[in-house]
Design a protein around this motif. Structure first.
Motif, PDB file in Angstrom:
ATOM      1  N   VAL A 139    -114.902  32.015  38.208  1.00 13.92           N
ATOM      2  CA  VAL A 139    -113.688  32.513  37.487  1.00 13.92           C
ATOM      3  C   VAL A 139    -114.113  33.560  36.496  1.00 13.92           C
ATOM      4  CG1 VAL A 139    -111.744  31.919  36.376  1.00 13.92           C
ATOM      5  CG2 VAL A 139    -112.186  30.741  38.266  1.00 13.92           C
ATOM      6  N   ILE A 140    -113.357  34.712  36.704  1.00 13.45           N
ATOM      7  CA  ILE A 140    -113.556  35.796  35.727  1.00 13.45           C
ATOM      8  C   ILE A 140    -112.392  35.664  34.832  1.00 13.45           C
ATOM      9  CG2 ILE A 140    -113.923  38.207  35.012  1.00 13.45           C
ATOM     10  CD1 ILE A 140    -116.292  36.708  36.778  1.00 13.45           C
ATOM     11  N   SER A 141    -112.620  35.532  33.521  1.00 10.89           N
ATOM     12  CA  SER A 141    -111.595  35.398  32.514  1.00 10.89           C
ATOM     13  C   SER A 141    -111.362  36.204  31.688  1.00 10.89           C
ATOM     14  CB  SER A 141    -111.627  33.897  31.942  1.00 10.89           C
ATOM     15  OG  SER A 141    -112.637  33.813  31.311  1.00 10.89           O
ATOM     16  N   ALA A 142    -110.216  36.668  31.093  1.00 10.76           N
ATOM     17  CA  ALA A 142    -110.079  37.765  30.050  1.00 10.76           C
ATOM     18  C   ALA A 142    -108.760  37.731  29.159  1.00 10.76           C
ATOM     19  CB  ALA A 142    -110.347  39.337  30.815  1.00 10.76           C
ATOM     20  N   GLY A 143    -108.743  38.462  28.335  1.00 14.35           N
ATOM     21  CA  GLY A 143    -107.447  38.537  27.739  1.00 14.35           C
ATOM     22  C   GLY A 143    -107.343  37.606  26.365  1.00 14.35           C
ATOM     23  N   VAL A 144    -106.280  37.651  25.858  1.00 16.87           N
ATOM     24  CA  VAL A 144    -105.915  36.820  24.702  1.00 16.87           C
ATOM     25  C   VAL A 144    -104.466  36.455  24.757  1.00 16.87           C
ATOM     26  CG1 VAL A 144    -105.842  36.530  22.167  1.00 16.87           C
ATOM     27  CG2 VAL A 144    -107.716  37.919  23.296  1.00 16.87           C
ATOM     28  N   GLY A 145    -104.166  34.973  24.318  1.00 12.21           N
ATOM     29  CA  GLY A 145    -102.699  34.711  24.242  1.00 12.21           C
ATOM     30  C   GLY A 145    -101.906  34.944  25.671  1.00 12.21           C
ATOM     31  N   PRO A 146    -100.663  35.329  25.463  1.00 17.14           N
ATOM     32  CA  PRO A 146     -99.793  35.617  26.743  1.00 17.14           C
ATOM     33  C   PRO A 146    -100.707  36.714  27.816  1.00 17.14           C
ATOM     34  CG  PRO A 146     -98.873  36.501  24.872  1.00 17.14           C
ATOM     35  CD  PRO A 146    -100.075  35.876  24.468  1.00 17.14           C
ATOM     36  N   ASP A 147    -101.540  37.335  27.283  1.00 15.06           N
ATOM     37  CA  ASP A 147    -102.181  38.520  28.011  1.00 15.06           C
ATOM     38  C   ASP A 147    -103.472  37.880  28.954  1.00 15.06           C
ATOM     39  OD1 ASP A 147    -100.484  40.552  27.392  1.00 15.06           O
ATOM     40  OD2 ASP A 147    -102.133  41.192  25.809  1.00 15.06           O
ATOM     41  N   ARG A 148    -103.558  36.731  28.612  1.00 15.25           N
ATOM     42  CA  ARG A 148    -104.841  36.051  29.471  1.00 15.25           C
ATOM     43  C   ARG A 148    -104.570  35.996  30.885  1.00 15.25           C
ATOM     44  NH1 ARG A 148    -105.590  30.207  27.629  1.00 15.25           N
ATOM     45  NH2 ARG A 148    -103.373  30.082  27.820  1.00 15.25           N
ATOM     46  N   THR A 149    -105.551  36.489  31.641  1.00 13.30           N
ATOM     47  CA  THR A 149    -105.603  36.471  33.164  1.00 13.30           C
ATOM     48  C   THR A 149    -106.816  36.196  33.718  1.00 13.30           C
ATOM     49  OG1 THR A 149    -104.777  37.511  35.119  1.00 13.30           O
ATOM     50  CG2 THR A 149    -105.740  38.981  33.397  1.00 13.30           C
ATOM     51  N   GLY A 150    -107.091  36.286  34.950  1.00 13.91           N
ATOM     52  CA  GLY A 150    -108.246  36.167  35.548  1.00 13.91           C
ATOM     53  C   GLY A 150    -108.360  36.074  36.906  1.00 13.91           C
ATOM     54  N   ALA A 151    -109.752  36.000  37.530  1.00 13.76           N
ATOM     55  CA  ALA A 151    -109.815  36.033  38.998  1.00 13.76           C
ATOM     56  C   ALA A 151    -110.834  35.307  39.469  1.00 13.76           C
ATOM     57  CB  ALA A 151    -110.014  37.525  39.495  1.00 13.76           C
ATOM     58  N   THR A 152    -110.596  34.715  40.477  1.00 15.44           N
ATOM     59  CA  THR A 152    -111.843  34.146  41.317  1.00 15.44           C
ATOM     60  C   THR A 152    -112.718  34.970  42.071  1.00 15.44           C
ATOM     61  OG1 THR A 152    -110.501  32.065  41.634  1.00 15.44           O
ATOM     62  CG2 THR A 152    -112.173  32.196  42.797  1.00 15.44           C
ATOM     63  N   VAL A 153    -114.151  35.093  41.911  1.00 18.83           N
ATOM     64  CA  VAL A 153    -114.876  35.943  42.463  1.00 18.83           C
ATOM     65  C   VAL A 153    -116.054  35.120  43.267  1.00 18.83           C
ATOM     66  CG1 VAL A 153    -114.121  37.812  41.108  1.00 18.83           C
ATOM     67  CG2 VAL A 153    -116.076  36.520  40.306  1.00 18.83           C
ATOM     68  N   THR A 154    -116.566  35.835  43.902  1.00 13.85           N
ATOM     69  CA  THR A 154    -118.082  35.481  44.210  1.00 13.85           C
ATOM     70  C   THR A 154    -119.034  36.738  43.962  1.00 13.85           C
ATOM     71  OG1 THR A 154    -117.534  36.122  46.588  1.00 13.85           O
ATOM     72  CG2 THR A 154    -117.486  33.752  46.233  1.00 13.85           C
ATOM     73  N   SER A 155    -118.317  37.703  43.591  1.00 17.16           N
ATOM     74  CA  SER A 155    -119.351  38.972  43.240  1.00 17.16           C
ATOM     75  C   SER A 155    -119.898  39.048  41.750  1.00 17.16           C
ATOM     76  CB  SER A 155    -118.130  40.061  43.415  1.00 17.16           C
ATOM     77  OG  SER A 155    -117.167  39.852  42.510  1.00 17.16           O
ATOM     78  N   ALA A 156    -120.011  37.908  40.952  1.00 18.17           N
ATOM     79  CA  ALA A 156    -120.777  38.039  39.904  1.00 18.17           C
ATOM     80  C   ALA A 156    -122.225  37.758  39.798  1.00 18.17           C
ATOM     81  CB  ALA A 156    -120.072  36.882  38.772  1.00 18.17           C
ATOM     82  N   THR A 157    -123.025  38.570  39.105  1.00 23.31           N
ATOM     83  CA  THR A 157    -124.371  38.479  39.037  1.00 23.31           C
ATOM     84  C   THR A 157    -125.025  39.075  37.898  1.00 23.31           C
ATOM     85  OG1 THR A 157    -126.504  38.511  40.706  1.00 23.31           O
ATOM     86  CG2 THR A 157    -124.798  40.559  40.637  1.00 23.31           C
ATOM     87  N   ALA A 158    -126.301  38.583  37.613  1.00 18.40           N
ATOM     88  CA  ALA A 158    -126.928  39.202  36.631  1.00 18.40           C
ATOM     89  C   ALA A 158    -127.481  40.678  37.085  1.00 18.40           C
ATOM     90  CB  ALA A 158    -128.106  38.109  35.995  1.00 18.40           C
ATOM     91  N   LEU A 159    -127.305  41.547  36.264  1.00 21.33           N
ATOM     92  CA  LEU A 159    -127.776  42.921  36.578  1.00 21.33           C
ATOM     93  C   LEU A 159    -129.252  42.940  36.061  1.00 21.33           C
ATOM     94  CD1 LEU A 159    -127.435  45.708  37.486  1.00 21.33           C
ATOM     95  CD2 LEU A 159    -126.771  46.299  35.181  1.00 21.33           C
ATOM     96  N   SER A 160    -129.438  42.328  34.696  1.00 20.09           N
ATOM     97  CA  SER A 160    -130.819  42.449  34.045  1.00 20.09           C
ATOM     98  C   SER A 160    -130.709  41.094  33.118  1.00 20.09           C
ATOM     99  CB  SER A 160    -130.564  43.640  33.104  1.00 20.09           C
ATOM    100  OG  SER A 160    -131.866  43.506  32.211  1.00 20.09           O
TER     101      SER A 160
END
Length: 181
Positions: A38-59
């Protein structure tokens, strides 16, 4: 099946057309098992996020993550606005969290955070308590390409838990089972 010449391919590209039906790529990628985050972002009422399988370490030097987020999603502008995100790698048993952030129950924005415990760390992005791992990031660069934003995040903190990662394949959740001990 006839093959296009280089000139014909260039003409198709110039017209903005694609060579394949996009659903074919989507179907092919669904057959690849991937760790669910789950990619999470935002603060307070602006919080949102998405479920992904596309997160990886670049470096790992310097520690940098890469996530791909649809630019039409509610998550993309929040990541851009706040300059942070957290990659919460889900463990087995987090299927409900994954479904909620995928929007399966219709929850949007801050409502997606209900039913789980969250905190914040260095970047200010929401961090899932009990995640297999949480990788807190500050946005380093956003590259907009086609339907998605390619987001590079400088890792500012890593929290590790324990357990098996939640895996997604062909529309179903599961877990990894080694075939060789």
């Amino acid at each position: 099946m006839a093959r296009l010449t280089r000139d014909e391919r260039d003409e198709v590209r110039a017209q903005g057309s694609t060579f394949i039906d996009p659903s074919l790529l989507k179907s092919a990628m669904r057959s690849v098992s991937g760790a669910v985050s789950v990619i999470s972002a935002g603060v307070g009422p602006d919080r949102t996020g998405a479920t992904v399988t596309s997160a990886t370490a670049l470096s790992v030097e310097p520690p940098t993550m890469i996530v791909n987020i649809n630019r039409s999603s509610s998550t993309f502008p929040i990541i851009r606005r706040y300059g942070h995100f957290c990659v919460n790698i889900l463990a087995g048993g987090h299927e409900a969290v994954a479904n909620r952030f995928a929007g399966f129950d219709g929850a949007k924005g801050e409502a997606r955070y209900e039913g789980a415990s969250w905190t914040t760390r260095i970047s200010g992005a929401p961090v899932l308590i009990g995640a297999l791992a949480s990788i807190d990031c500050e946005v380093e660069e956003i590259i907009e390409r086609h339907s998605h934003g390619i987001i590079l995040g400088r890792v500012v903190e890593v929290l590790s838990g324990s357990g098996q990662s939640l895996v997604y394949n062909n529309g179903r959740y599961g877990s990894f089972a080694p075939t060789i001990e």
